[in-house]
Design an enzyme around this catalytic site. Structure first.
Site, PDB file in Angstrom:
ATOM      1  N   CYS A 161      -6.647  12.741  14.039  1.00  0.00           N
ATOM      2  CA  CYS A 161      -7.959  13.464  13.910  1.00  0.00           C
ATOM      3  C   CYS A 161      -8.874  13.285  14.586  1.00  0.00           C
ATOM      4  O   CYS A 161      -8.878  13.838  14.483  1.00  0.00           O
ATOM      5  CB  CYS A 161      -8.736  11.577  13.059  1.00  0.00           C
ATOM      6  SG  CYS A 161      -8.525  11.716  11.509  1.00  0.00           S
TER       7      CYS A 161
ATOM      8  N   ASN B 217     -10.215  14.717   4.122  1.00  0.00           N
ATOM      9  CA  ASN B 217     -10.499  14.436   5.027  1.00  0.00           C
ATOM     10  C   ASN B 217      -9.419  15.339   5.681  1.00  0.00           C
ATOM     11  O   ASN B 217      -7.485  14.526   5.434  1.00  0.00           O
ATOM     12  CB  ASN B 217     -10.536  12.537   6.316  1.00  0.00           C
ATOM     13  CG  ASN B 217      -9.912  12.567   6.823  1.00  0.00           C
ATOM     14  OD1 ASN B 217      -9.595  13.485   8.076  1.00  0.00           O
ATOM     15  ND2 ASN B 217      -9.589  11.720   7.414  1.00  0.00           N
TER      16      ASN B 217
ATOM     17  N   HIS C  32     -15.432  15.463  13.084  1.00  0.00           N
ATOM     18  CA  HIS C  32     -14.538  15.366  11.816  1.00  0.00           C
ATOM     19  C   HIS C  32     -15.144  15.140  11.138  1.00  0.00           C
ATOM     20  O   HIS C  32     -15.605  14.021  10.617  1.00  0.00           O
ATOM     21  CB  HIS C  32     -13.109  14.187  13.428  1.00  0.00           C
ATOM     22  CG  HIS C  32     -12.516  14.065  12.677  1.00  0.00           C
ATOM     23  ND1 HIS C  32     -11.257  14.680  11.394  1.00  0.00           N
ATOM     24  CD2 HIS C  32     -11.841  13.038  11.461  1.00  0.00           C
ATOM     25  CE1 HIS C  32     -11.219  14.281  10.675  1.00  0.00           C
ATOM     26  NE2 HIS C  32     -10.947  12.844  10.609  1.00  0.00           N
TER      27      HIS C  32
HETATM   28  N1  ACO Z   1     -10.984   4.153  -5.997  1.00  0.00           N
HETATM   29  C1  ACO Z   1     -11.496   3.310  -6.543  1.00  0.00           C
HETATM   30  N2  ACO Z   1     -11.373   1.946  -5.778  1.00  0.00           N
HETATM   31  C2  ACO Z   1     -11.482   1.423  -5.379  1.00  0.00           C
HETATM   32  C3  ACO Z   1     -10.182   2.885  -3.483  1.00  0.00           C
HETATM   33  C4  ACO Z   1     -10.582   3.725  -4.811  1.00  0.00           C
HETATM   34  N3  ACO Z   1      -9.527   4.847  -4.089  1.00  0.00           N
HETATM   35  N4  ACO Z   1     -10.062   2.225  -2.876  1.00  0.00           N
HETATM   36  C5  ACO Z   1     -10.289   1.222  -2.791  1.00  0.00           C
HETATM   37  N5  ACO Z   1     -11.300   0.416  -3.691  1.00  0.00           N
HETATM   38  C6  ACO Z   1     -11.967  -0.709  -4.057  1.00  0.00           C
HETATM   39  C7  ACO Z   1     -11.155  -2.174  -3.507  1.00  0.00           C
HETATM   40  O1  ACO Z   1     -10.092  -2.300  -3.829  1.00  0.00           O
HETATM   41  C8  ACO Z   1     -11.485  -2.713  -3.334  1.00  0.00           C
HETATM   42  O2  ACO Z   1     -12.079  -3.887  -4.305  1.00  0.00           O
HETATM   43  P1  ACO Z   1     -12.664  -5.378  -4.711  1.00  0.00           P
HETATM   44  O3  ACO Z   1     -13.281  -5.159  -3.954  1.00  0.00           O
HETATM   45  O4  ACO Z   1     -12.169  -5.183  -5.910  1.00  0.00           O
HETATM   46  O5  ACO Z   1     -11.141  -5.402  -3.484  1.00  0.00           O
HETATM   47  C9  ACO Z   1     -12.929  -1.906  -3.547  1.00  0.00           C
HETATM   48  O6  ACO Z   1     -12.912  -0.568  -3.741  1.00  0.00           O
HETATM   49  C10 ACO Z   1     -14.020  -1.711  -1.883  1.00  0.00           C
HETATM   50  O7  ACO Z   1     -12.517  -1.282  -1.099  1.00  0.00           O
HETATM   51  P2  ACO Z   1     -13.164  -1.355   0.514  1.00  0.00           P
HETATM   52  O8  ACO Z   1     -11.945  -0.908   1.377  1.00  0.00           O
HETATM   53  O9  ACO Z   1     -14.204  -2.222   1.423  1.00  0.00           O
HETATM   54  O10 ACO Z   1     -13.969  -0.109   0.769  1.00  0.00           O
HETATM   55  P3  ACO Z   1     -15.062   0.708   1.560  1.00  0.00           P
HETATM   56  O11 ACO Z   1     -15.837   0.988   1.271  1.00  0.00           O
HETATM   57  O12 ACO Z   1     -14.552  -0.125   2.895  1.00  0.00           O
HETATM   58  O13 ACO Z   1     -14.543   1.738   2.009  1.00  0.00           O
HETATM   59  C11 ACO Z   1     -13.358   3.931   2.787  1.00  0.00           C
HETATM   60  C12 ACO Z   1     -13.593   3.039   2.306  1.00  0.00           C
HETATM   61  C13 ACO Z   1     -13.880   4.690   1.658  1.00  0.00           C
HETATM   62  C14 ACO Z   1     -11.924   3.497   3.577  1.00  0.00           C
HETATM   63  C15 ACO Z   1     -13.603   2.959   4.255  1.00  0.00           C
HETATM   64  O14 ACO Z   1     -13.792   2.064   4.366  1.00  0.00           O
HETATM   65  C16 ACO Z   1     -13.710   4.553   5.472  1.00  0.00           C
HETATM   66  O15 ACO Z   1     -14.199   5.854   5.157  1.00  0.00           O
HETATM   67  N6  ACO Z   1     -13.394   3.539   6.073  1.00  0.00           N
HETATM   68  C17 ACO Z   1     -13.271   4.768   7.714  1.00  0.00           C
HETATM   69  C18 ACO Z   1     -11.998   6.151   7.067  1.00  0.00           C
HETATM   70  C19 ACO Z   1     -11.950   7.323   8.576  1.00  0.00           C
HETATM   71  O16 ACO Z   1     -12.656   7.324   9.078  1.00  0.00           O
HETATM   72  N7  ACO Z   1     -10.472   6.970   9.055  1.00  0.00           N
HETATM   73  C20 ACO Z   1     -10.334   7.913  10.820  1.00  0.00           C
HETATM   74  C21 ACO Z   1     -10.054   8.729   9.743  1.00  0.00           C
HETATM   75  S1  ACO Z   1      -8.477   8.936  10.092  1.00  0.00           S
HETATM   76  C22 ACO Z   1      -7.105   9.446  10.843  1.00  0.00           C
HETATM   77  O17 ACO Z   1      -7.486   9.569  11.929  1.00  0.00           O
HETATM   78  C23 ACO Z   1      -5.712   9.785  10.695  1.00  0.00           C
END
Ligand code: ACO
Length: 335
Positions: free
Chosen positions: A115, A292, A262
């Protein structure tokens, strides 16, 4: 010593739009969950057989950027290609761009910084231009994620986020030290390498081993992300590195004409906007339309901001990224 400035921008997005409703049909997810957690409404996915690849999309964006720069491909002295999804394991995609653009002997280098790739590539281009080694540098960020995502419920926390696309910029030298790239700051923290990674295939497990295992449950071939940990680090590092850039450039936060973060997650961008007290007009987001696109996200967003007249001569532009590695960085540009 010269400064470097961007004189041409271009983007390419595959035509195929994949909405959250489309994803609801193939995995257990919902439009509400995706929008609430990420801000994403739709993303673009290559359709297999449509002729696109990481380098092909990069070339399409590059041709527009070169034309807008008023140059021809033969004017390009150096190609930097940022991607985490190259056409081949090796060689890099930069040489494929050089071949497609038919630029004889032009050096081409891939930047594997995920990223943060475009920010690292811009900073690298800037150094080569500053020293006088190259005059016109083509910088591309391009990603073909969709072919490598786990599009089942198992992979939903990652596969709903990423999209395909490419952006490109042409940089040239300027003798005006008050314009162009004023400073860049780059960082990495390898102790968190596996928190956001795709670890197989790797050199500890070459092809014969992969083929003989033939294990469909081996998820090491899909990207892994410790989402909440990445999120927590991202908001801290974005803020730090933007602050560093402001201090070095001698800008105040109210001077920022356009912050282009980003496009990782709209919630991260909103956190950073709030932290610096910026208005909606000072921050550019398009993650709702493209998801993304990793190394392509900043050049796509920068191109759109420029096309919409939001980046014009005199605008103070801040680019900032955080991602896998962990890596992060910022570039301050006096347009
Ligand atoms: N649809 C529905 N439910 C989902 C999905 C989905 N697509 N994905 C996960 N869930 C569920 C999980 O299973 C979990 O369920 P549970 O509570 O029953 O166990 C619940 O939703 C919460 O999951 P979390 O992973 O805790 O959700 P979070 O609020 O952390 O959001 C996300 C996830 C969007 C990925 C977030 O953590 C995020 O954006 N993180 C940063 C991403 C980022 O900046 N990446 C850097 C760049 S990428 C790169 O460099 C390649």
């Amino acid at each position: 010593m010269f400064n470097s400035k961007i004189i041409g921008l271009g983007k390419y997005l595959p035509e195929n739009i994949v909405t959250n409703a489309d994803l609801e049909k193939i995995m257990e997810t919902s439009d509400a969950w995706i929008q609430e957690r990420t801000g994403i409404k739709e993303r673009r996915h290559i359709v297999k057989g449509d002729g696109n690849s990481t380098s092909v999309m990069g070339v399409k964006a590059a041709k527009i950027a070169i034309e807008r720069a008023g140059l021809t491909p033969n004017d390009i002295d150096f190609i930097l290609f940022a991607t985490l999804s190259p056409d081949y394991y090796f060689p890099g995609s930069g040489v494929l761009v050089q071949e497609s653009l038919a630029i004889p002997d032009c050096p081409a280098m891939d930047i594997r910084m995920q990223c943060s790739g475009f920010v690292y590539a811009l900073a690298t281009a800037d150094q080569f231009i500053k020293t006088g080694m190259y005059k016109n540098v083509l910088v591309i960020g391009s990603e073909y994620h969709s072919g490598g995502l786990d599009m089942t419920t198992r992979g939903r926390n990652i596969s709903v986020i990423f999209g395909d696309g490419a952006g490109a910029a042409v940089l040239t030298r300027t003798e005006n030290s008050n314009e162009g790239i004023l400073c860049s700051h780059l960082h990495s923290e390898g102790k968190y390498a596996e928190e956001l990674s795709l670890i197989g295939p790797n050199t500890g497990r070459w092809v014969p081993e992969i083929l003989s295992a033939n294990n469909p449950d081996d998820i090491s071939y899909y990207p892994y992300m410790n989402g909440q940990f990445v999120f927590k680090n991202a908001v801290v590092r974005f803020s730090e590195v933007i602050h560093k850039g402001l201090v070095t450039a001698g800008w105040k936060k109210e001077d920022i004409g356009m912050l282009i973060p980003h496009q990782a997650n709209l919630r991260i961008a909103q956190f950073v906007q709030k932290k610096f007290g910026l208005s909606d007009d000072q921050v550019y987001n398009n993650i709702e339309r493209y998801g993304n696109t990793t190394a392509a996200s900043i050049p796509i967003a920068l191109t759109e901001a420029w096309e919409e007249g939001k980046v014009v001569q005199g605008t103070k532009v801040v680019l900032a990224a955080f991602g896998s590695g962990f890596t992060w960085g910022s570039v301050m540009i006096q347009w």
